[in-house]
Design an enzyme around this catalytic site. Structure first.
Site, PDB file in Angstrom:
ATOM      1  N   ARG A 155       9.720 -12.650  -6.023  1.00 53.56           N
ATOM      2  CA  ARG A 155       8.372 -13.195  -6.131  1.00 53.56           C
ATOM      3  C   ARG A 155       8.366 -14.511  -6.890  1.00 53.56           C
ATOM      4  O   ARG A 155       9.047 -14.640  -7.910  1.00 53.56           O
ATOM      5  CB  ARG A 155       7.476 -12.212  -6.890  1.00 53.56           C
ATOM      6  N   LYS A 196      -5.302  -1.104  -7.029  1.00 50.77           N
ATOM      7  CA  LYS A 196      -5.663  -2.072  -5.989  1.00 50.77           C
ATOM      8  C   LYS A 196      -6.309  -1.393  -4.796  1.00 50.77           C
ATOM      9  O   LYS A 196      -6.511  -2.023  -3.759  1.00 50.77           O
ATOM     10  CB  LYS A 196      -4.409  -2.833  -5.517  1.00 50.77           C
ATOM     11  N   PRO A 213      -5.517 -10.090  -2.795  1.00 52.23           N
ATOM     12  CA  PRO A 213      -6.407  -9.305  -3.652  1.00 52.23           C
ATOM     13  C   PRO A 213      -5.635  -8.475  -4.682  1.00 52.23           C
ATOM     14  O   PRO A 213      -4.791  -7.660  -4.321  1.00 52.23           O
ATOM     15  CB  PRO A 213      -7.132  -8.383  -2.659  1.00 52.23           C
ATOM     16  N   GLU A 214      -5.926  -8.707  -5.943  1.00 47.40           N
ATOM     17  CA  GLU A 214      -5.408  -7.873  -7.027  1.00 47.40           C
ATOM     18  C   GLU A 214      -6.608  -7.207  -7.678  1.00 47.40           C
ATOM     19  O   GLU A 214      -7.711  -7.234  -7.127  1.00 47.40           O
ATOM     20  CB  GLU A 214      -4.622  -8.725  -8.033  1.00 47.40           C
TER      21      GLU A 214
END
Length: 312
Positions: free
Chosen positions: A302, A59, A2-3
């Site tokens: 990442r 967030k 979730p962003e």
DNA sequence: CATGTTTCCTGACAGC
DNA sequence: TGCTGTCAGGAAACAT
């Protein structure tokens, strides 16, 4: 994962379903990782509180709480009006607090009836006064729950206050809102920074809400390579990036977010923005603009996806 | 302070 | 089939 668009979708869905409800009871699991506040503080803040509003900052999902008639001695106020038993009057100085939820990688916030089978890795259940409940489920336990007591004396700084995440009116987040920041402020964020622009976009102390998916998609849309030094982008490039981030996030919100891995909204429904991804998780596939194979590199640990032909 | 690296977790998946 | 190993990633903690 979730962003911002996913969290926005969830917060809107939860708000629609539970605004105005009272939390009757709270159950917390025994795994300590999800709880940033002490378990007793969470139970204290939530039990008997009215959910005034559910919204998003960065967030984080922020649940605004009030309690017109404090029951705990610590929260009791001399000025509490005495009820006449017939007309529950509005307390002009109710206890106020906030419940903060960060979903981490795999967190879910679900509103359902108690009869719904309980998923494994359920860490918190809030029973509501309409016989439904809010469940916090998070297999990987990167998510975090905490509460703020906004009625606590302002003299002694609250936890996190020194980090400037907390305003006297409540949680304000760690950085700037990507959908609200002006172009001038956006440019100033990156001035003098030697870190790769991708790393800077993921830094929640600068902008909050942008994660791996939307960083990659925004950089593609702006035509900027992720390893470029943030402080060396031209004014034109920063203007494109500012616009790209906002348009990508708005479109993603409109489509209910991106459902990669197992993201679902408060109803358990999936989003559709993953169908619009141009680079994220498309390693080796042809760029949808020029046909060149999408490349994947590692930045700050990442996975980072970009088109070597369209991005400079 | 700025920036890079490690750590926490479990499910998914590759390889045998 | 079922085991083992590897990996993903947000953000805090730690190192440089």
């Amino acid at each position: 994962m979730p962003e911002l668009p996913e969290v926005e979708t969830i917060a809107r869905g939860v708000d629609k379903r539970v605004r105005g409800r009272t939390i009757v009871s709270v159950w917390l699991g025994s795994k300590p990782e999800p709880f940033r506040s002490k378990a007793a503080e969470i139970v204290d803040a939530l039990t008997g509180s009215v959910i005034e509003r559910v919204h998003r900052i960065g967030k984080h999902i922020v649940v605004d709480l009030t309690r017109p008639n404090p029951s705990k001695g610590r929260n009791a106020r001399r000025s509490s009006p005495v009820s006449d038993g017939k007309h529950p009057r509005l307390d002009p100085h109710p206890w106020r607090g906030q419940w903060l939820v960060h979903l981490g990688m795999t967190g879910r916030l679900l509103v359902c009836v108690p009869q719904e089978p309980l998923p494994s890795h359920t860490h918190a259940i809030l029973e509501l006064d309409d016989a439904r409940e809010i469940r916090f489920v998070d297999p990987r336990r990167f998510g975090r729950l905490s509460v703020l007591d906004l009625s606590a004396p302002a003299e002694k700084p609250r936890k996190h206050a020194e980090k400037k995440e907390i305003h006297s009116q409540g949680f304000v987040g760690t950085g700037q809102e990507p959908l609200e920041i002006s172009l001038a402020d956006f440019r100033a964020l990156f001035r003098g920074r030697r870190t790769p622009i991708k790393s800077a976009l993921l830094n929640q102390k600068l902008l909050h809400g942008v994660g791996n998916i939307y960083a990659d998609e925004s950089l593609f849309r702006a035509g900027i390579r992720p390893r470029r030094q943030a402080g060396r982008l031209t004014g034109r490039e920063l203007e494109r990036l500012h616009g790209a981030i906002q348009s990508v996030l708005r479109e993603a919100i409109a489509l209910g977010g991106s459902s990669v891995s197992d993201y679902v909204d408060a109803d358990g429904a999936k989003g559709f923005f993953q169908l619009e991804h141009k680079v994220y998780l498309r390693t080796g596939e042809p760029c949808l603009v020029c046909g060149a194979p999408i490349r994947r590199i590692l930045i700050a640990g990442r996975g980072t996806h970009f088109c070597p032909h369209c991005q400079h």
